[in-house]
Scaffold this active site. Structure first.
Site, PDB file in Angstrom:
ATOM      1  N   ASN A 209       0.852  -1.190   0.000  1.00 28.48           N
ATOM      2  CA  ASN A 209       0.000   0.000   0.000  1.00 28.48           C
ATOM      3  C   ASN A 209       0.884   1.234   0.000  1.00 28.48           C
ATOM      4  O   ASN A 209       2.109   1.121   0.046  1.00 28.48           O
ATOM      5  CB  ASN A 209      -0.955  -0.029   1.206  1.00 28.48           C
ATOM      6  CG  ASN A 209      -0.186  -0.104   2.509  1.00 28.48           C
ATOM      7  OD1 ASN A 209       0.541   0.809   2.860  1.00 28.48           O
ATOM      8  ND2 ASN A 209      -0.324  -1.218   3.221  1.00 28.48           N
ATOM      9  N   ASP A 278      -3.979  -6.821   5.322  1.00 27.08           N
ATOM     10  CA  ASP A 278      -4.883  -7.738   6.023  1.00 27.08           C
ATOM     11  C   ASP A 278      -4.870  -9.121   5.391  1.00 27.08           C
ATOM     12  O   ASP A 278      -5.314 -10.090   5.998  1.00 27.08           O
ATOM     13  CB  ASP A 278      -6.318  -7.192   5.978  1.00 27.08           C
ATOM     14  CG  ASP A 278      -6.448  -5.946   6.835  1.00 27.08           C
ATOM     15  OD1 ASP A 278      -5.815  -5.905   7.900  1.00 27.08           O
ATOM     16  OD2 ASP A 278      -7.170  -5.012   6.422  1.00 27.08           O
ATOM     17  N   LYS A 288       9.943 -17.207 -10.086  1.00 21.92           N
ATOM     18  CA  LYS A 288       9.091 -16.177 -10.700  1.00 21.92           C
ATOM     19  C   LYS A 288       7.946 -16.831 -11.476  1.00 21.92           C
ATOM     20  O   LYS A 288       8.167 -17.765 -12.257  1.00 21.92           O
ATOM     21  CB  LYS A 288       9.947 -15.313 -11.624  1.00 21.92           C
ATOM     22  CG  LYS A 288       9.210 -14.131 -12.152  1.00 21.92           C
ATOM     23  CD  LYS A 288      10.076 -13.283 -13.078  1.00 21.92           C
ATOM     24  CE  LYS A 288       9.184 -12.339 -13.846  1.00 21.92           C
ATOM     25  NZ  LYS A 288       9.610 -12.138 -15.200  1.00 21.92           N
ATOM     26  N   PHE A 322      -3.962   3.267  15.067  1.00 24.69           N
ATOM     27  CA  PHE A 322      -4.286   4.243  14.032  1.00 24.69           C
ATOM     28  C   PHE A 322      -5.416   3.669  13.198  1.00 24.69           C
ATOM     29  O   PHE A 322      -5.518   2.453  13.034  1.00 24.69           O
ATOM     30  CB  PHE A 322      -3.065   4.509  13.135  1.00 24.69           C
ATOM     31  CG  PHE A 322      -2.240   5.669  13.614  1.00 24.69           C
ATOM     32  CD1 PHE A 322      -1.531   5.583  14.803  1.00 24.69           C
ATOM     33  CD2 PHE A 322      -2.195   6.857  12.892  1.00 24.69           C
ATOM     34  CE1 PHE A 322      -0.786   6.650  15.267  1.00 24.69           C
ATOM     35  CE2 PHE A 322      -1.456   7.930  13.346  1.00 24.69           C
ATOM     36  CZ  PHE A 322      -0.748   7.833  14.525  1.00 24.69           C
ATOM     37  N   LYS A 336     -12.956   0.022  16.486  1.00 23.17           N
ATOM     38  CA  LYS A 336     -11.597  -0.547  16.605  1.00 23.17           C
ATOM     39  C   LYS A 336     -11.054  -0.407  18.026  1.00 23.17           C
ATOM     40  O   LYS A 336     -10.327  -1.286  18.498  1.00 23.17           O
ATOM     41  CB  LYS A 336     -10.649   0.095  15.581  1.00 23.17           C
ATOM     42  CG  LYS A 336     -10.874  -0.450  14.182  1.00 23.17           C
ATOM     43  CD  LYS A 336     -10.066   0.249  13.090  1.00 23.17           C
ATOM     44  CE  LYS A 336     -10.609  -0.176  11.737  1.00 23.17           C
ATOM     45  NZ  LYS A 336     -10.046   0.554  10.615  1.00 23.17           N
ATOM     46  N   LYS A 340     -10.177  -3.992  19.596  1.00 22.54           N
ATOM     47  CA  LYS A 340      -8.738  -4.215  19.764  1.00 22.54           C
ATOM     48  C   LYS A 340      -8.242  -3.806  21.154  1.00 22.54           C
ATOM     49  O   LYS A 340      -7.039  -3.799  21.399  1.00 22.54           O
ATOM     50  CB  LYS A 340      -7.964  -3.499  18.657  1.00 22.54           C
ATOM     51  CG  LYS A 340      -8.401  -3.938  17.243  1.00 22.54           C
ATOM     52  CD  LYS A 340      -7.452  -3.478  16.161  1.00 22.54           C
ATOM     53  CE  LYS A 340      -8.038  -3.772  14.779  1.00 22.54           C
ATOM     54  NZ  LYS A 340      -7.017  -3.861  13.739  1.00 22.54           N
TER      55      LYS A 340
HETATM   56  N1  CTP Z   1      -3.364  -3.493  12.260  1.00 21.37           N
HETATM   57  C1  CTP Z   1      -2.591  -4.526  12.727  1.00 21.37           C
HETATM   58  N2  CTP Z   1      -2.550  -5.727  12.084  1.00 21.37           N
HETATM   59  C2  CTP Z   1      -3.297  -5.935  10.969  1.00 21.37           C
HETATM   60  C3  CTP Z   1      -4.105  -4.890  10.481  1.00 21.37           C
HETATM   61  C4  CTP Z   1      -4.129  -3.674  11.139  1.00 21.37           C
HETATM   62  O1  CTP Z   1      -1.911  -4.341  13.743  1.00 21.37           O
HETATM   63  N3  CTP Z   1      -3.235  -7.099  10.343  1.00 21.37           N
HETATM   64  C5  CTP Z   1      -3.401  -2.220  12.996  1.00 21.37           C
HETATM   65  C6  CTP Z   1      -2.844  -1.014  12.252  1.00 21.37           C
HETATM   66  O2  CTP Z   1      -1.461  -0.865  12.490  1.00 21.37           O
HETATM   67  C7  CTP Z   1      -3.646   0.129  12.842  1.00 21.37           C
HETATM   68  C8  CTP Z   1      -4.967  -0.509  13.216  1.00 21.37           C
HETATM   69  O3  CTP Z   1      -4.742  -1.911  13.258  1.00 21.37           O
HETATM   70  O4  CTP Z   1      -3.096   0.624  14.018  1.00 21.37           O
HETATM   71  C9  CTP Z   1      -6.100  -0.233  12.267  1.00 21.37           C
HETATM   72  O5  CTP Z   1      -5.725  -0.605  10.971  1.00 21.37           O
HETATM   73  P1  CTP Z   1      -6.765  -0.482   9.774  1.00 21.37           P
HETATM   74  O6  CTP Z   1      -6.106  -0.995   8.528  1.00 21.37           O
HETATM   75  O7  CTP Z   1      -7.353   0.901   9.782  1.00 21.37           O
HETATM   76  O8  CTP Z   1      -7.932  -1.437  10.262  1.00 21.37           O
HETATM   77  P2  CTP Z   1      -8.195  -2.963  10.215  1.00 21.37           P
HETATM   78  O9  CTP Z   1      -8.174  -3.466  11.617  1.00 21.37           O
HETATM   79  O10 CTP Z   1      -7.294  -3.657   9.245  1.00 21.37           O
HETATM   80  O11 CTP Z   1      -9.702  -2.978   9.745  1.00 21.37           O
HETATM   81  P3  CTP Z   1     -10.334  -2.648   8.303  1.00 21.37           P
HETATM   82  O12 CTP Z   1      -9.243  -2.937   7.285  1.00 21.37           O
HETATM   83  O13 CTP Z   1     -11.484  -3.555   8.223  1.00 21.37           O
HETATM   84  O14 CTP Z   1     -10.712  -1.191   8.360  1.00 21.37           O
END
Ligand code: CTP
Length: 405
Positions: A209, A278, A288, A322, A336, A340
């Site tokens: 990303n 995720d 490859k 975040f 969240k 969390k």
């Molecule tokens: N985060 C994490 N591990 C993951 C995904 C996210 O520790 N596998 C943490 C990020 O570092 C951030 C927080 O979770 O502090 C929120 O991340 P975000 O991508 O906004 O949310 P998600 O929990 O992944 O939920 P969604 O993608 O459904 O919004």
């Protein structure tokens, strides 16, 4: 607060140098140990004798003068300092430091010190607005140097505009605030994650990303500058690691999880700015991948939710997450916090200009566990970092973690 602190005042060659003795006098009056280092150009505007008399310490100008006793002057001064303030700071000194040059005593002390360095620029308005100068300032801010904006008004060169040296009282207050900030997290360990992760399909292709790591690195630099031990677990980014920060480079979400599991028990405060993937390709090919005639379908599996793991396993740690959202910012962020088990979540609406990935600024809401929401204005990520730390400092004393709110 300032009594007994060793403060180096660097004076560079601008007309505002004539105002510096007033600042030195105020610092000496409250018991600070003030050492003045002047550039040769500054000594044309004001005499070293004036500063020596007011500071009650020898004034240094020349790097090569033979000292009374054996010591390397720029190193001993640099080591001794609790803070170094350059007042006034010309475009020249700021340009030199941002280019890594050390060709006289002052620039060498600035390079050699581990103390916080604070610049108070004063110059002609067009010089101040020059994009080269502004980009030097930005660069130094990103390395953790501090700046005080000049005042507006009539300038010595005859122009009206931004460029005047602020009053001595204002500079004094800023020095006091900076010194206070250098120690408010002493004895505290931060674990910070930053940047994107890379989920490889094969040895050359990956899913990632647009996170640049700027927000996390700004928090790491700010926490280190305020006396904390900082462990920074970071995905691949193109920005320098702030000085004094322990850096653990990782690639995938799984690597990040492993590094976090190894270190989270050492931490008092954990800040998870990383944009963690995720999902990861279920199969990672050793060689490859070759293209075939039709479409390609890939199967992805969930990566570990690192923050959720921390929320479930934390004991003393203050946990800051975040949330980067494009829709229903508050609602999603609040969810969240609960799922969390966070103490604070920093929510940014990444659809707004000036917020989110890659920008130098951010627009965030701080959402606390008890439901309080604080909206911060659009500001530099370094400034956002300090605001977050200010809030953490208010709730957390270095003696040990307390839950927020
Ligand atoms: N985060 C994490 N591990 C993951 C995904 C996210 O520790 N596998 C943490 C990020 O570092 C951030 C927080 O979770 O502090 C929120 O991340 P975000 O991508 O906004 O949310 P998600 O929990 O992944 O939920 P969604 O993608 O459904 O919004």
């Amino acid at each position: 607060m300032l009594a007994g602190k060793c403060i180096i005042i660097g004076i560079t060659g601008g007309i505002a140098a004539y105002k510096t003795p007033d600042l030195v006098s105020k610092l000496v009056k409250v018991g600070a140990d003030v050492h003045v280092v002047m550039t040769a150009a500054a000594a044309k505007f004001i005499t070293p004798l004036t500063l020596q008399t007011i500071s009650r310490n020898p004034v240094a100008v020349d790097m090569f003068e033979i000292p009374d006793k054996w010591e390397v002057k720029h190193i001993s001064l640099a080591d001794k300092a609790d803070l170094l303030a350059v007042v006034p700071a010309t475009a020249n000194i700021i340009g030199k430091v941002s280019a890594g040059l050390a060709d006289d005593l002052l620039s060498t002390v600035i390079m050699a010190t581990k103390a916080p360095v604070f610049f108070v620029p004063a110059m002609n308005v067009h010089m101040y607005e020059n994009p080269v100068f502004q980009s030097n300032v930005k660069k130094l801010v990103s390395y953790g140097y501090s700046f005080l904006e000049p005042d507006m008004g009539r300038l010595a060169c005859g122009y009206e505009g931004k460029g005047r040296l602020p009053e001595a009282d204002v500079i004094f207050d800023e020095i006091e605030a900076l010194l206070k900030k250098t120690t408010d997290f002493a004895g505290t360990t931060f674990l910070i994650t930053a940047g994107p992760t890379r989920e490889y399909l094969d040895p050359v292709r990956f899913l990632t990303n647009g996170s640049t790591g700027k927000m996390g690195y700004a928090i790491a630099g700010a926490a280190r500058g305020r006396g904390a031990r900082v462990i920074l677990v970071s995905g691949p980014v193109n920005i320098p690691v702030p000085q004094g920060v322990e850096h653990i480079p990782v690639l995938s979400a799984r690597d990040m999880f492993d590094a976090v599991k190894e270190h989270y028990q050492e931490a008092d405060i954990i800040v998870k700015t990383a944009a963690v993937a995720d999902y990861s390709p279920k199969k990672r090919l050793i060689s490859k991948m070759k293209k075939g005639p039709g479409d390609l379908e890939l199967v992805f599996e969930r990566t570990p939710d690192i923050l959720r793991f921390l929320g479930e396993n934390k004991d003393k740690q203050v946990l800051v997450g975040f949330a980067a959202e494009t829709d229903n910012l508050v609602e999603n962020a609040v969810k969240k916090i609960k799922t969390k088990n966070l103490d604070l979540i920093v929510a940014n609406d990444i659809s707004q200009p000036g917020a989110g990935f890659g920008t130098n600024t951010n627009i965030v809401k701080l959402i606390y566990r008890d439901g309080r929401i604080e909206q911060l204005d659009k500001m530099a990520k370094e400034e956002v970092a300090h605001r977050i730390l200010d809030r953490l400092a208010a709730c957390f004393k270095s003696a040990g973690a307390k839950p927020l709110a």
